[in-house]
Design an enzyme around this catalytic site. Structure first.
Site, mmCIF file in Angstrom:
data_model
loop_
_atom_site.group_PDB
_atom_site.id
_atom_site.type_symbol
_atom_site.label_atom_id
_atom_site.label_comp_id
_atom_site.label_asym_id
_atom_site.label_seq_id
_atom_site.Cartn_x
_atom_site.Cartn_y
_atom_site.Cartn_z
ATOM 1 N N ASP A 408 0.832 -1.209 0.000
ATOM 2 C CA ASP A 408 0.000 0.000 0.000
ATOM 3 C C ASP A 408 0.858 1.246 0.000
ATOM 4 O OD1 ASP A 408 -2.246 -1.715 0.524
ATOM 5 O OD2 ASP A 408 -1.573 -1.775 2.593
ATOM 6 N N SER A 433 2.066 6.824 0.423
ATOM 7 C CA SER A 433 1.331 5.896 1.258
ATOM 8 C C SER A 433 -0.077 5.904 0.722
ATOM 9 C CB SER A 433 1.364 6.372 2.706
ATOM 10 O OG SER A 433 0.402 5.680 3.437
ATOM 11 N N ARG A 434 -0.535 4.765 0.180
ATOM 12 C CA ARG A 434 -1.834 4.776 -0.475
ATOM 13 C C ARG A 434 -2.971 4.855 0.515
ATOM 14 N NH1 ARG A 434 -0.446 -0.015 -4.399
ATOM 15 N NH2 ARG A 434 1.545 0.869 -5.001
ATOM 16 N N VAL A 435 -2.667 4.615 1.803
ATOM 17 C CA VAL A 435 -3.709 4.781 2.808
ATOM 18 C C VAL A 435 -3.841 6.255 3.138
ATOM 19 C CG1 VAL A 435 -4.317 4.235 5.169
ATOM 20 C CG2 VAL A 435 -3.438 2.460 3.691
#
Lengths: 573, 195
Positions: A408, A433-435
């Site tokens: 992620d 950070s894909r979150v």
């Protein structure tokens, strides 16, 4: 000490008297050929894929290939002691490792055997190495931050609990340092850490363990070690072993865990070695066809489990995990939206589960006899920090692209930055950070939200400014600010910053409160300022830690404190 | 040791079972089996014969003549024809595997099974009967006992039926006791250290 012969012989007599001879029935095969950690075994017609087998000298192996007349087995240990014609017996078990509290603070090999000289690992519980990752129903979104204590990461590339964040970079760019700092920062935060060293130099691992011990981090850390001299099958299973040890704390205790896989490129190489020896067809870069699955099934085990609530009788103990005690809503899944449980078993586990459980509890006529119970083994998490080593910054090689696509987000480290003194050498432009902000506390999100983009535009401007053209005031100001931010994001190793410290530091930088300081003094000023606030105004930090945001009140007093301190600081220097 | 790789084993099985089928049709399955067994023993004993069948240096034509000269009339036609077919297809080097495939195939059709028995002392006839009856009870097939005497077992029996091994030897018991004692010692040392 005098040898007590009588006692010894009595122990032996007792042992023999109590021994019940049992008929030993086993399914056996015969080693046809053996070499490089792989054995071809004739027989074992009923062996299962992945089954644990035992060689006649006590060495273990794992069945990987099932062929028409033979099976291919990887030897988990010293294969030089195994000879052609040796007997191999099935155990009927899958590979598993000992788990539990006794593992914490230990350095073990991927089969859970101690390597630290602290005696046998006495554990009654074991967990299988490979499990299927939980499905979507059992999970919840990643929302809770897992602070690494590193300013550059927590502000711009936040990592959440249950996230998989890749640390990628060339050799000697500080990849392990980031992971170790993240572990050290978990002190006192009730997070169990597992550091899995795969194919590392033994001396490096010794140094890491020593550092962890020095900072008191071994009190909540397990180190799984498969060094570069370990047989490739052990290097291959090491990450799964580490994950299994963390899973005990996540599934059985509902705790947060952090697992570092250092590093997965070496694991892929070990897997490539044994796949080729097992005569599996090579693919790109000679890796076998299932090398993607090798990493995806491992990293998919990083998860944030759902919180589970139930309305239970009042006298239910706090540590009860008995789901059957939950009172089931009479209307079941057809109940009103405000009271509706999320399962036929009466449990509440979706996002607003707690609120709905409480609402239903409040509406009960005999609500005094019940209470809302949060199951203590629910809500655990496993955060994974896999590490990948690149060659000459080549992120488009096979393994790096695979792992980038699985994780992620990635923290990209660059040798150029490292040698320019920017440490941690995070390339902010291509690290993500894909979150994202979901895993950040509100205060940090507000202050550092635009930092990543600002720094990226600074880098662009900086390149432009090197052409020596005249710059207007606004551009010059942006350059000055950028320079100071880059300076501010530098951080020495083993010095994690608390949330409030990071917040103050980022606030001072982004609001331009450091713009009138010479760049060289930024770090000195920052640490002196934090020390000053720690000593004189601890209530400011406390308020920020508690609320997770900087209230207007705190903000105004903070600006005042910073400005006052700056005057004295400038006078002193 | 006979060739054990997948493809040769599969090929040998095809030849072995075809031979068996032909022999059964003419009611000579047992006779051919005995002939093959003798041939197998001869192969074991005689290195030159093995080399003659196995070596790629002997070309198929020469071999054909030699087989005709040495075997025709001295062995059943079926066997000689079988050898010629193997030779023509370049599979004569698999002869040992073919013999083994024939033997196991024949055994399976008769409802027999190889049972390897290791014992510390030679078995008596009564014990053999008992053992055969016991094997029949658990496996349902008639046991062909292959016995070996191994004094290092001290006592008891190790019986192997196919992949299954049943170990009741005294040596195994002693190994287990030793492991238990070592385990206990390790535990006690640790307990001392902790205390």
């Amino acid at each position: 000490m005098k040898l007590n012969v009588d006692e010894i012989s009595s122990v032996i007599t007792e042992e023999i008297q109590n021994y019940r001879s049992e008929v030993d029935v086993a399914e056996v095969g015969k080693v046809l050929e053996v070499g490089d950690g792989i054995a071809q075994v004739y027989g074992l017609g009923n062996a299962l894929a992945g089954e644990l087998v035992e060689f006649s000298n006590g060495q273990n192996g794992q069945v990987l290939n099932l062929e028409e007349n033979s099976v291919g087995i990887v030897i988990l240990g010293d294969y030089l002691e195994i000879r052609e014609g040796d007997e191999v017996r099935r155990t009927g078990e899958l590979l598993s490792v000992p788990v539990g509290d006794v593992m914490v603070g230990r350095v073990v090999d991927p089969l859970g055997r101690p390597l630290d000289g602290l005696g046998v690992v006495e554990s009654s519980e074991r967990r299988p190495l490979e499990i299927k990752a939980p499905g979507i129903v059992e999970r919840q979104g990643v929302t809770e931050p897992l602070m690494t204590g590193i300013k550059a990461i927590d502000s711009m590339i936040p990592v959440g609990r249950g996230q998989r964040e890749l640390i990628i970079g060339d050799r000697k760019t500080g990849k392990t340092a980031i992971a170790i700092d993240a572990i050290i920062n978990q002190k006192g935060k009730n997070v169990i850490c597992v550091y899995v060293a795969i194919g590392q130099k033994e001396s490096t691992v010794v140094a890491v363990v020593e550092k962890l011990r020095e900072h008191g981090a071994m009190d909540y850390t397990i180190v799984v070690q498969a060094g570069s001299s370990a047989p490739s099958p052990l290097q291959y299973i090491a990450p799964y072993a580490g994950a299994a040890m963390a899973e005990y704390f996540m599934y059985q205790r509902g705790m947060a865990t952090l697992v570092v896989y250092d590093d997965l490129s070496k694991q892929a190489q070990a897997y490539r070695q044994l796949s080729l020896l097992l005569k599996r067809p090579p693919g790109r870069e000679a890796y076998p066809g299932d090398v993607f699955y090798l990493h995806s099934r491992l990293l998919e085990r990083a998860v944030k489990m759902r919180d589970e609530y139930g309305v239970v009788p009042k006298d239910t103990p706090e540590d009860s995990t008995d789901r059957s005690l939950a009172r089931i809503h009479p209307d079941g899944l057809k109940a009103d939206a405000e009271h509706r449980p999320d399962g036929a078993d009466g449990l509440y586990h979706r996002d607003d589960g707690k609120e709905r459980a409480e609402a239903w509890h409040a509406s009960l006529a005999d609500s005094g006899k019940y209470r809302v119970h949060q199951y203590p083994d629910s809500g655990g998490s496993m955060t994974a920090l896999p590490i990948i080593e690149t060659l000459e910054g080549e992120v488009s090689a096979y393994i790096p692209t695979n792992v980038i696509s699985i994780t992620d987000g990635q923290i990209y480290l660059e040798p150029d930055l490292f040698f320019a003194g920017v440490r941690p050498a995070v390339n902010v432009g291509i690290s993500v950070s894909r979150v994202g902000g979901n895993a950040q506390r509100k205060g940090m999100k507000k202050i550092a939200g635009s930092l990543r983009l600002d720094l990226a535009s600074f880098r662009e401007l900086e390149a432009f400014a090197q052409l020596g053209t005249e710059l207007d005031d606004a551009t010059q100001r942006q350059l000055d600010r950028g320079e100071r931010m880059v300076e501010l994001l530098k951080q020495p190793q083993y010095t994690p910053y608390s949330f409030a410290h990071q917040l103050v530091s980022m606030y001072a930088g982004t609001k331009g409160l450091l713009d009138d300081l010479p760049t060289g003094q930024v770090l000195a000023f920052e640490s002196a300022l934090l020390r000053h606030i720690d000593d004189e105004f601890p209530e400011l930090f406390e308020s920020m830690e508690d609320k997770g945001v900087m209230t207007e009140e705190t903000e105004s007093s903070l600006v005042e404190v910073i400005n006052n301190f700056k005057t004295t600081f400038q006078a002193d220097n | 040791m006979a060739n054990r790789d997948e493809k040769s084993l599969a090929a040998a099985r095809v030849y072995g079972l075809s031979l068996l089928e032909l022999a059964e049709r003419s009611g000579a399955a047992q006779a051919l089996g005995e002939e093959l067994l003798d041939l197998g023993q001869l192969l074991d004993r005689d290195e030159k014969l093995r080399a003659f069948f196995g070596s790629p240096l002997v070309d198929a034509d020469t071999r054909r003549g030699m087989i005709e000269k040495t075997f025709r009339g001295r062995a059943s036609d079926l066997l000689v024809d079988g050898l010629q077919v193997l030779n023509r297809h370049g599979r004569i080097s698999l002869l040992e595997n073919v013999i083994e495939a024939y033997r196991t195939g024949y055994q399976a059709r008769q409802g027999h099974v190889d049972v390897q028995v290791r014992s510390a002392v030679p078995l008596s006839d009564g014990q053999r009967r008992e053992l055969a009856a016991a094997v029949n009870a658990i496996d349902g097939r008639t046991a062909d006992l292959i016995e070996t005497v191994d004094p290092s077992m001290l006592g008891g029996l190790v019986v192997r039926i196919g992949d299954r091994k049943i170990d009741t030897s005294v040596a195994k018991d002693l190994r287990t006791v030793r492991a238990q004692l070592a385990d206990r010692a390790a535990r006690e040392i640790l307990a001392d250290r902790v205390a």
